[in-house]
Scaffold this active site. Structure first.
Site, short mmCIF file in Angstrom:
data_model
loop_
_atom_site.label_atom_id
_atom_site.label_comp_id
_atom_site.label_asym_id
_atom_site.label_seq_id
_atom_site.Cartn_x
_atom_site.Cartn_y
_atom_site.Cartn_z
N SER A 167 -52.07 0.02 -4.65
CA SER A 167 -52.20 -0.10 -6.11
C SER A 167 -50.93 0.23 -6.87
O SER A 167 -50.86 0.00 -8.08
CB SER A 167 -53.36 0.77 -6.61
OG SER A 167 -53.19 2.11 -6.22
N GLY B 94 -50.27 -11.88 -8.36
CA GLY B 94 -50.05 -13.33 -8.31
C GLY B 94 -50.31 -13.76 -6.88
O GLY B 94 -50.14 -12.97 -5.95
N ASN C 122 -50.28 2.44 4.44
CA ASN C 122 -49.31 2.92 3.47
C ASN C 122 -49.84 4.08 2.61
O ASN C 122 -49.05 4.85 2.08
CB ASN C 122 -48.91 1.73 2.57
CG ASN C 122 -48.20 2.16 1.32
OD1 ASN C 122 -47.00 2.45 1.35
ND2 ASN C 122 -48.92 2.23 0.20
N SER D 278 -42.08 8.53 7.13
CA SER D 278 -41.15 9.10 6.15
C SER D 278 -39.98 9.73 6.88
O SER D 278 -40.12 10.25 7.98
CB SER D 278 -41.84 10.19 5.32
OG SER D 278 -40.89 10.89 4.55
N TYR E 83 -46.81 17.57 5.08
CA TYR E 83 -46.42 16.16 5.03
C TYR E 83 -45.56 15.80 6.25
O TYR E 83 -45.75 14.74 6.87
CB TYR E 83 -45.67 15.92 3.73
CG TYR E 83 -45.26 14.51 3.41
CD1 TYR E 83 -46.19 13.57 2.97
CD2 TYR E 83 -43.92 14.11 3.52
CE1 TYR E 83 -45.79 12.28 2.65
CE2 TYR E 83 -43.52 12.84 3.19
CZ TYR E 83 -44.46 11.91 2.76
OH TYR E 83 -44.06 10.64 2.43
N ALA E 84 -44.62 16.68 6.61
CA ALA E 84 -43.76 16.43 7.78
C ALA E 84 -44.60 16.35 9.04
O ALA E 84 -44.38 15.48 9.90
CB ALA E 84 -42.71 17.54 7.91
N ALA E 85 -45.59 17.24 9.16
CA ALA E 85 -46.46 17.23 10.34
C ALA E 85 -47.27 15.94 10.40
O ALA E 85 -47.42 15.33 11.47
CB ALA E 85 -47.39 18.44 10.32
N ALA E 86 -47.79 15.52 9.24
CA ALA E 86 -48.58 14.29 9.21
C ALA E 86 -47.74 13.08 9.60
O ALA E 86 -48.15 12.24 10.41
CB ALA E 86 -49.18 14.10 7.82
N LYS E 87 -46.54 13.00 9.03
CA LYS E 87 -45.70 11.82 9.28
C LYS E 87 -45.11 11.85 10.70
O LYS E 87 -44.94 10.79 11.32
CB LYS E 87 -44.59 11.73 8.23
CG LYS E 87 -45.11 11.47 6.80
CD LYS E 87 -45.85 10.14 6.67
CE LYS E 87 -46.06 9.74 5.21
NZ LYS E 87 -46.84 8.50 5.08
P1 NAP Z 1 -47.40 6.36 -4.68
O1 NAP Z 1 -46.65 5.55 -5.67
O2 NAP Z 1 -47.84 7.73 -5.02
O3 NAP Z 1 -48.69 5.48 -4.22
C1 NAP Z 1 -49.57 6.00 -3.29
C2 NAP Z 1 -50.68 5.01 -3.06
O4 NAP Z 1 -51.58 5.54 -2.08
C3 NAP Z 1 -51.51 4.72 -4.29
O5 NAP Z 1 -51.90 3.37 -4.29
C4 NAP Z 1 -52.72 5.62 -4.10
O6 NAP Z 1 -53.81 5.12 -4.84
C5 NAP Z 1 -52.91 5.52 -2.60
N1 NAP Z 1 -53.67 6.60 -2.00
C6 NAP Z 1 -53.38 7.93 -2.00
N2 NAP Z 1 -54.32 8.60 -1.33
C7 NAP Z 1 -55.21 7.69 -0.88
C8 NAP Z 1 -56.40 7.75 -0.12
N3 NAP Z 1 -56.88 8.92 0.35
N4 NAP Z 1 -57.07 6.61 0.15
C9 NAP Z 1 -56.60 5.41 -0.29
N5 NAP Z 1 -55.48 5.28 -1.02
C10 NAP Z 1 -54.80 6.42 -1.31
O7 NAP Z 1 -46.62 6.52 -3.32
P2 NAP Z 1 -45.44 5.65 -2.64
O8 NAP Z 1 -44.18 6.35 -2.92
O9 NAP Z 1 -45.59 4.21 -2.94
O10 NAP Z 1 -45.79 5.95 -1.12
C11 NAP Z 1 -46.33 4.99 -0.24
C12 NAP Z 1 -46.13 5.49 1.17
O11 NAP Z 1 -44.73 5.67 1.41
C13 NAP Z 1 -46.79 6.84 1.46
O12 NAP Z 1 -47.31 6.85 2.77
C14 NAP Z 1 -45.64 7.80 1.36
O13 NAP Z 1 -45.87 8.97 2.12
C15 NAP Z 1 -44.50 6.97 1.90
N6 NAP Z 1 -43.17 7.41 1.50
C16 NAP Z 1 -42.78 7.41 0.20
C17 NAP Z 1 -41.49 7.85 -0.12
C18 NAP Z 1 -40.96 7.88 -1.53
O14 NAP Z 1 -39.87 8.44 -1.74
N7 NAP Z 1 -41.63 7.31 -2.51
C19 NAP Z 1 -40.65 8.28 0.89
C20 NAP Z 1 -41.08 8.26 2.20
C21 NAP Z 1 -42.35 7.81 2.50
P3 NAP Z 1 -54.97 6.10 -5.41
O15 NAP Z 1 -54.28 7.25 -6.05
O16 NAP Z 1 -55.79 5.25 -6.33
O17 NAP Z 1 -55.76 6.51 -4.22
#
Ligand code: NAP
Length: 244
Positions: free
Chosen positions: A15, A51, A87, A139, A152-156
């Site tokens: 989303s 789209g 994701n 991550s 978070y580190a443990a999960a990833k």
């Molecule tokens: P974000 O903008 O916070 O978006 C997170 C998305 O995950 C949202 O769509 C959220 O929607 C959904 N979500 C969270 N918990 C959920 C659940 N229990 N069930 C279903 N959907 C869930 O995060 P992002 O930065 O795009 O991150 C996406 C991925 O990249 C994650 O796995 C994150 O750990 C990883 N990542 C991000 C970064 C960074 O710097 N941004 C760096 C490394 C890794 P709802 O809130 O509606 O559930």
């Protein structure tokens, strides 16, 4: 190029942020994309913004039964699930010494359990159809650690092990399982950083900037494509050199 025409793609957490960028990239290349999030209305709005062929379903990936219902619904609607992007992710920052059980468990439940639940639910169909592409979003923190983010580190890091073990299990059925490990990416997830934290983080990145969600999506799309058919169990950092 419509390389994903006829393919059904599930992007969890589609989303916003990286998930939404992935959804757009797949839809642009002909896929039917299903995005999910806990907030169904937000997922619907996101799907409408994509789209192309994109629809939304509400699902909390930390709920195994909800994930099974989600995948069953995709199969009911589209008859198949070809590509899965795990994701959905959350962070809860805090030093381990003071971390509450709930903070630990919530982060593991979404980032690690959620990926397992979706893979398990998708496997029933992918194994039968002898085709699948799974991309887990890890991550840089799962590769090098980060103070204040032990959960978070443990999960990833756990997801790295899961990716490799699962890749071995399903490889004979033409299913690949890989990971993209982003660094600092401009999304809501990092919006809460102070200017000082942000500057300190960027100072560590060899290319000297944060990444864009689309730059992560490019790697995800590649790993899901036929061009990557011989890549499995791999972890590809998209981090401006941060993890090296
Ligand atoms: P974000 O903008 O916070 O978006 C997170 C998305 O995950 C949202 O769509 C959220 O929607 C959904 N979500 C969270 N918990 C959920 C659940 N229990 N069930 C279903 N959907 C869930 O995060 P992002 O930065 O795009 O991150 C996406 C991925 O990249 C994650 O796995 C994150 O750990 C990883 N990542 C991000 C970064 C960074 O710097 N941004 C760096 C490394 C890794 P709802 O809130 O509606 O559930």
């Amino acid at each position: 190029m419509n390389q994903f025409e006829g393919k059904a793609v599930l992007v969890t957490g589609g989303s916003r942020g990286i998930g939404l960028a992935c959804a757009k990239a797949f839809a642009l290349q002909g896929a039917t994309v299903i995005v999910c999030g806990r907030n169904e209305a937000a997922a619907q709005a996101a799907a409408a913004s994509v789209g192309g062929k994109c629809e939304a379903l509400g699902c909390d990936v930390s709920d195994a039964n909800a994930v099974k219902r989600l995948v069953d619904e995709i199969i009911r609607r589209h008859g198949a699930l070809h590509i899965l992007v795990n994701n959905a992710g959350v962070t809860e920052v805090g030093l381990a010494a003071r971390m509450k059980n709930e903070q630990w468990e919530r982060v593991l439940a979404t980032n690690l359990n959620g990926a397992f639940y979706t893979c398990r639910a998708a496997a029933r169909h992918m194994l039968k159809q002898r085709y699948g592409r799974i991309v887990n979003i890890g991550s840089v923190i799962g590769l090098r650690g980060q103070a204040g983010q032990c959960n978070y580190a443990a999960a990833k890091a756990g997801l790295v092990g899961f990716t490799k073990a699962y890749a071995r299990e399903v490889a004979p059925r033409n299913i690949t399982v890989n990971m993209v490990a982003p660094g600092l990416i401009e999304t809501d997830m990092i919006a809460g950083m102070t200017e000082d934290m942000r500057a300190a983080a960027i100072a560590q990145i060899p290319v000297g900037r944060a990444g864009e969600p689309e730059e992560v999506a490019n790697a995800v799309v590649f790993l899901a494509s036929d061009a990557a058919a011989y890549i499995t169990g791999a972890v590809i950092p998209v981090d401006g050199g941060l993890a090296m």
